[in-house]
Structures are given as C-alpha cells and as structure tokens.
Design an enzyme around this catalytic site. Structure first.
Site, mmCIF file in Angstrom:
data_model
loop_
_atom_site.group_PDB
_atom_site.id
_atom_site.type_symbol
_atom_site.label_atom_id
_atom_site.label_comp_id
_atom_site.label_asym_id
_atom_site.label_seq_id
_atom_site.Cartn_x
_atom_site.Cartn_y
_atom_site.Cartn_z
ATOM 1 N N ARG A 89 0.935 -1.108 -0.060
ATOM 2 C CA ARG A 89 0.001 0.077 -0.107
ATOM 3 C C ARG A 89 0.961 1.052 0.079
ATOM 4 O O ARG A 89 0.670 2.291 -0.930
ATOM 5 C CB ARG A 89 -1.027 -0.052 1.325
ATOM 6 N N ASN A 110 -5.969 -2.581 2.052
ATOM 7 C CA ASN A 110 -6.136 -4.248 2.180
ATOM 8 C C ASN A 110 -7.603 -4.446 2.368
ATOM 9 O O ASN A 110 -8.315 -3.794 2.600
ATOM 10 C CB ASN A 110 -5.296 -4.725 3.580
#
Length: 92
Positions: free
Chosen positions: A21, A39
């Site tokens: 990320r 996520n």
C-alpha cells in the site's frame, strides 16, 4: 491532457504486510494519479486509480510487480467512469 479514466484494481498474492500500500501510494503520487489503496478482508489489495490514461495504465502495469517484498500472483482490472477523487491515500 487526455480525458481521465478510472481503473479499479484487485491484486492477489503476497501483497499484505509487505509495504504494498505504501509503495503504491508513493508511485501513484509520482505518476500524478488520484485514488486510494487498501487491504481487503480476503487477503488481496484493492486500489482505484483516476487520471490521465497513460498514468493510470502505468499504475496498472506497476501493480503486476508492486513493492520489492511482494509476490503478485494475479491482477484483475475493472474500468469505469472517473468520480473525481482528489489526491491519493491509503484507506483502512
């Protein structure tokens, strides 16, 4: 600038807990792409990229490799109309 496009990406493999990320956010900001990354409960990472078609496609391609510690197994992409997201962030 070309008309903006939107890509919703789902990345599977070893993509959580490997800075996927954070590096996606960094790369998207470098490309000048708006959107988000997060996520997903099923172990994948989801991301939305909006902006110039070349920049969005560069991000989609980047997702096939991702962060140095990631092991990407599959990338699914859905295209849609942009919604006008501004900036790029990590969602939790």
């Amino acid at each position: 600038m070309n008309e903006a496009i939107r890509a919703h990406v789902f990345v599977s493999g070893r993509v959580q807990g490997v800075y996927y990320r954070a590096t996606t956010r960094e790369r998207a900001r470098e490309e000048g792409v708006d959107g988000w990354v997060k996520n997903l409960a099923d172990g994948r990472v989801g991301a939305v990229f909006e902006g110039d078609p070349d920049a969005v496609e560069a991000m989609v391609e980047w997702c096939h490799t991702g962060s140095p510690r990631a092991r990407v197994e599959d990338v699914e992409v859905e295209y849609d109309e942009p919604t006008g997201i501004e900036g790029f962030g990590i969602r939790r």
